[in-house]
Design a protein around this motif. Structure first.
Motif, PDB file in Angstrom:
ATOM      1  N   THR A   1       4.318   9.101  -6.067  1.00  0.00           N
ATOM      2  CA  THR A   1       4.282   7.645  -6.071  1.00  0.00           C
ATOM      3  C   THR A   1       3.839   7.180  -4.696  1.00  0.00           C
ATOM      4  O   THR A   1       4.381   7.606  -3.678  1.00  0.00           O
TER       5      THR A   1
ATOM      6  N   THR B   1       1.047   6.027  -9.548  1.00  0.00           N
ATOM      7  CA  THR B   1       2.014   4.930  -9.598  1.00  0.00           C
ATOM      8  C   THR B   1       2.160   4.340  -8.197  1.00  0.00           C
ATOM      9  O   THR B   1       2.296   5.083  -7.222  1.00  0.00           O
TER      10      THR B   1
ATOM     11  N   VAL C   1       8.523   1.109 -14.677  1.00  0.00           N
ATOM     12  CA  VAL C   1       7.095   1.252 -14.394  1.00  0.00           C
ATOM     13  C   VAL C   1       6.292   0.581 -15.494  1.00  0.00           C
ATOM     14  O   VAL C   1       6.561   0.759 -16.683  1.00  0.00           O
TER      15      VAL C   1
ATOM     16  N   ARG D   1      -0.573   1.003 -12.251  1.00  0.00           N
ATOM     17  CA  ARG D   1       0.822   1.232 -12.581  1.00  0.00           C
ATOM     18  C   ARG D   1       1.710   0.825 -11.418  1.00  0.00           C
ATOM     19  O   ARG D   1       1.626   1.384 -10.331  1.00  0.00           O
TER      20      ARG D   1
END
Length: 205
Positions: free
Chosen positions: A32, A59, A85, A202
């Protein structure tokens, strides 16, 4: 999953990160990416991920700057800190940039927001201006999918024209364009902002 942080909190108002600052975001694998900084920092990271075809698989989290009005507004619109998410739309321009909160087109050469410039602009199939205007403002819509709101100010203190749609196309005298407060590096005479319905990113709230 690992977390890769990009600390861009040192950016001054109106300053975007350099390519060097965000180049390594494409190396994030199974991680992430967390952007620490103002709105323009998050926009630059998303633009870099899009250009490298990494946007759909990475993400992105965001830690906004305290005390910044644009950060507060975008964080509220995104519902930052809530939910799970989720995939969000992306507003892009035809010069490779990303717009998250506020775009503005104004007369080139300074002189403030009262100077006028000649422009013809269409918001989808609607002609929103054809003649002198003071400024054109664009904001992504986060409450609906693939939409931007456009405000055309012809004369200060008079009612502005407001429309909603997917794409704004502008042909004009030389103008200055600001993406999330950061001026584009040259004056332009044509500009397009559009909600790209082929792209999603995302958000890790």
């Amino acid at each position: 999953m690992d977390v890769v942080r990009f600390d861009l909190r040192g950016l001054a108002p109106g300053q975007g990160p350099s390519r060097r600052h965000v180049a390594s975001v494409v190396d994030a694998v199974d991680a992430t990416v967390v952007v620490q900084g103002p709105v323009q920092a998050l926009a630059a990271v998303l633009a870099r991920l899009w250009k490298s075809d990494r946007l759909p698989v990475v993400t992105v989290g965001w830690e906004p700057v305290d005390g910044d009005a644009a950060c507060r507004g975008l964080a509220r619109d995104l519902g930052l800190g809530t939910g799970s998410v989720r995939e969000l739309p992306l507003v892009r321009d035809d010069h490779g940039g990303v717009l998250l909160h506020h775009g503005r087109i104004e007369a080139a050469g300074g002189g403030g927001l009262r100077r006028r410039f000649g422009a013809q602009a269409h918001h989808d199939s609607t002609k929103v201006c054809d003649g002198p205007v003071t400024r054109i403002e664009v904001r992504p819509r986060w409450d609906v999918v693939d939409q931007v709101s456009v405000t055309v100010v012809t004369v200060p203190l008079r009612p502005a024209r407001r429309t909603t749609g997917r794409a704004l196309q502008v042909a004009s005298d030389p103008v200055r364009v600001l993406r999330d407060g950061v001026p584009v590096d040259r004056d332009v005479q044509r500009w397009t902002w559009y909600a790209d319905d082929r792209v999603r990113w995302r958000l890790q709230p």
